[in-house]
Motif scaffolding. Sequence first.
Motif, PDB file in Angstrom:
ATOM      1  N   GLY A 242     105.286  77.341  -7.955  1.00  0.00           N
ATOM      2  CA  GLY A 242     105.765  77.264  -6.582  1.00  0.00           C
ATOM      3  C   GLY A 242     106.460  75.943  -6.319  1.00  0.00           C
ATOM      4  N   SER A 270     110.787  82.272  -1.919  1.00  0.00           N
ATOM      5  CA  SER A 270     110.958  81.411  -3.094  1.00  0.00           C
ATOM      6  C   SER A 270     111.202  82.245  -4.333  1.00  0.00           C
ATOM      7  CB  SER A 270     109.700  80.571  -3.338  1.00  0.00           C
ATOM      8  OG  SER A 270     109.577  79.545  -2.405  1.00  0.00           O
ATOM      9  N   THR A 307     113.805  77.636  -2.924  1.00  0.00           N
ATOM     10  CA  THR A 307     113.154  78.133  -1.706  1.00  0.00           C
ATOM     11  C   THR A 307     114.160  78.144  -0.566  1.00  0.00           C
ATOM     12  OG1 THR A 307     111.037  77.211  -2.434  1.00  0.00           O
ATOM     13  CG2 THR A 307     111.258  77.688  -0.070  1.00  0.00           C
ATOM     14  N   THR A 422     104.165  74.603   0.099  1.00  0.00           N
ATOM     15  CA  THR A 422     103.674  74.844  -1.270  1.00  0.00           C
ATOM     16  C   THR A 422     102.895  76.154  -1.387  1.00  0.00           C
ATOM     17  OG1 THR A 422     103.750  72.496  -1.807  1.00  0.00           O
ATOM     18  CG2 THR A 422     102.328  73.865  -3.176  1.00  0.00           C
ATOM     19  N   SER A 425     105.225  79.121  -0.797  1.00  0.00           N
ATOM     20  CA  SER A 425     106.156  79.436  -1.889  1.00  0.00           C
ATOM     21  C   SER A 425     105.410  80.061  -3.067  1.00  0.00           C
ATOM     22  CB  SER A 425     106.955  78.204  -2.315  1.00  0.00           C
ATOM     23  OG  SER A 425     106.221  77.397  -3.185  1.00  0.00           O
ATOM     24  N   GLU A 426     104.196  79.609  -3.321  1.00  0.00           N
ATOM     25  CA  GLU A 426     103.401  80.252  -4.385  1.00  0.00           C
ATOM     26  C   GLU A 426     103.163  81.730  -4.044  1.00  0.00           C
ATOM     27  OE1 GLU A 426     100.315  76.926  -4.289  1.00  0.00           O
ATOM     28  OE2 GLU A 426     100.220  77.520  -6.395  1.00  0.00           O
TER      29      GLU A 426
END
Lengths: 459, 459
Positions: A242, A270, A307, A422, A425-426
């Motif tokens: 991510g 992302s 992203t 973070t 996005s993961e």
Amino acid sequence: MENNINRRKFIQSSTLAGAALIAPTHVTKATGLIHKSPNSKINIGFIGVGLRGQNHVDLCLKREDCAIVAICDIDNDMLDQTKKMISKAGASIPKIFTGNDRAYLELLQQENIDAVIISTPWRWHTEMSVAAMQAGKYTGVEVCGGFSLDECWELVRTHEATQTPLFFLENVCYRRDVMAILNMVRQDMFGELIHLEGGYQHDLRGVKFNDGVTPYNSGVEYGDKGYSEARWRTHHSIHRNGELYPTHGIGPIAQYININRGNRFLQLTSMASKARGLHNYIINHPKGGATHPNATLKFNLGDKITTMIQCSNGETVVLHHDTSLPRPYSLGFRVQGTKGLWMAVNKSLHIEGISPAHRWEDAQPYLDKYDHELWKRHEQKAIGAGHGGMDFFLINAFVECVKRNERPPFDVYDAATWLAITPLSEQSIALGSQPVMFPDFTRGRWINQKNTFAINDLY
Amino acid sequence: MENNINRRKFIQSSTLAGAALIAPTHVTKATGLIHKSPNSKINIGFIGVGLRGQNHVDLCLKREDCAIVAICDIDNDMLDQTKKMISKAGASIPKIFTGNDRAYLELLQQENIDAVIISTPWRWHTEMSVAAMQAGKYTGVEVCGGFSLDECWELVRTHEATQTPLFFLENVCYRRDVMAILNMVRQDMFGELIHLEGGYQHDLRGVKFNDGVTPYNSGVEYGDKGYSEARWRTHHSIHRNGELYPTHGIGPIAQYININRGNRFLQLTSMASKARGLHNYIINHPKGGATHPNATLKFNLGDKITTMIQCSNGETVVLHHDTSLPRPYSLGFRVQGTKGLWMAVNKSLHIEGISPAHRWEDAQPYLDKYDHELWKRHEQKAIGAGHGGMDFFLINAFVECVKRNERPPFDVYDAATWLAITPLSEQSIALGSQPVMFPDFTRGRWINQKNTFAINDLY
């Protein structure tokens, strides 16, 4: 490894602090700071004095208005380096807290500490910030370390309950070109902003791996056999996929488009490339090779994570995360509006009606002309400070805010919002680049808040 | 407006052509070309001789190996310009087809035509290509014009049924720097490719609007009151929101990572910014203003459209579409692999072990050193051709492929794949940036196909 006795202590102190949120003990303590003269001296405790913490210690040692009264680390070597630095500066050796992972809780119990600066591995940022806010210490915390939306909410809830300020220590907002561009944005040179880019594009292969003795470009070891960031940062590249380091890019962008101050992030998506860079680094390093034990490591982190973020006011943002391939350093800023754009990578801009039509111009004359008043005033003091001088401004703002018990320019809502990138996005990558929604950590207050970052030449 | 008589004719001829797919009439016709000597002269018909079509006419007039035997357009002014151009070159005036939107069907019935070049507004590309393939004419079609996945499939199905080749006329694949980088990619200078960027970043405000007489920067009219592209292209900015012009970016990228030749696009997600640029252009233009009738136009097309594409082999691609804001022209290429990267915007690259660590180098010496053999051989002929010479290579390849009835370097599967980006991105944006899947137009044949684009210095 957790020490059971200290773990119990921690739970007790958390519970007490939790109770204190209802009784106004800590609130009073924090409010107490308001009545301090802004010129008085403050007492700072440092949680984490590794290489990054030492940068901050060094900057504080140069100031008349703060005393380092406590330091905490579990690494004796880093403690020794810091003590030497303090002695050399002619300051008193502060109280030392060490010995186990929860030693910082004892530091937080010291009555004489006004503020703490947390510069520890990402895994500790939220936990330590929550404890510091609960202890009523004005909290400065280094960037990154978002793992879940819940802990972002925990930061917000703790702040709201304790009223202790949290200053998110994002230094790039103070970069000289970034501030000159902010000045231009505020003078409407780019018109209404439309699209922004930034990120973290920095070949960290020689940081994620070293020889366990010197921090940079010295080997292919990590974890227990590594040194400094290689001891902990590398694990994230092995296990996670991510946008792991969004804040150097998103901090400045958030200032340009007033995030949490009339605007907010709505959603992101992302995408991750394959991962090749770190494996190749180990294989091709003179101290590595195909038979080195680390040659069998699998890395989950794609070499390039992209992203896209959509904002409430209609802007789009692209973040580039690129830390495992050979490349020059570039945060890749792009600030584009209805009247023109700036791009960092070619050091150029175009402003309609000023620049020749359809042509780039060298950005430097504009950066000089629109140099931010903060930089003009404090340039001499910034010289020699970390990362091209921007660390001076960061610590200066932190200390001045603590002295006034003032709301920091990058507060707990910004911390929560930027850190949330973070885990979001993961999530998006795990779901095949599905869009995922930002929580509104301000619970609607973003609508009426104003951007007050760097609105004068004070700090 | 459709002419009913011609519409009937069209349906008849379509039906006949459809029948012919079973009977091998047209296949034979196409196959017939195989037996032509590659040095023989071919007869070309032009469908669409607006400003873009005239570029191609001009290049064909300079060649010994092709004759322009028919031209078709509904615009008398453009026909006159083209006839003048042909006369001036000393060539015979070709047969003219005009009068209604389906006049091109009559052109396609001419027995003496070997190939057609279609340079019409986007709305006609698929329909005309399908008819041309059905008529057994080697089909060259200008870029863009994807509206639905179905018409992408229609191109593929028509080709498979007729075996008539379709050459997708993407000129940027032949740009000199783009080809030098292809050379470097093939010599493994960038290692395994990881991340690529490209797009179309070109301030088209003065193309989308003009005064109805001169094509560029002359006013704020469009549609019936506009001239050249302003007559039709602007409608797309009013009505649609997506990556409307992906092929100049994706064509070269597809060559670098062998799309449909061992690799394929799996999915994309797109995001659109707000739309401000075109409205502001009208408002601020000396011939426009807040009271101009076009000041009330609403534009659906976001000023900046960003698209992320994931590939079967793990690469990520980002496309930038940015045509409504003041800015310098830039296709924004980035080619990044395990050994380094090239970026077009700063004209720089970094190659591990060759460039100084963590530093950019000027790309030009590399572009010179790795100049593609096609450019080295044909440079003199390319001088003066459109778009920096690349149009020469495009038309040269087209004519040489027609002469040999050879599979084109950018074939119907590439056309379908690249065109599909537009409706897929519109879909993704309409769904709040949801990921949307690429069809496999090759039906699995991408796995075994090899990239043969520009593998020698011939064409």
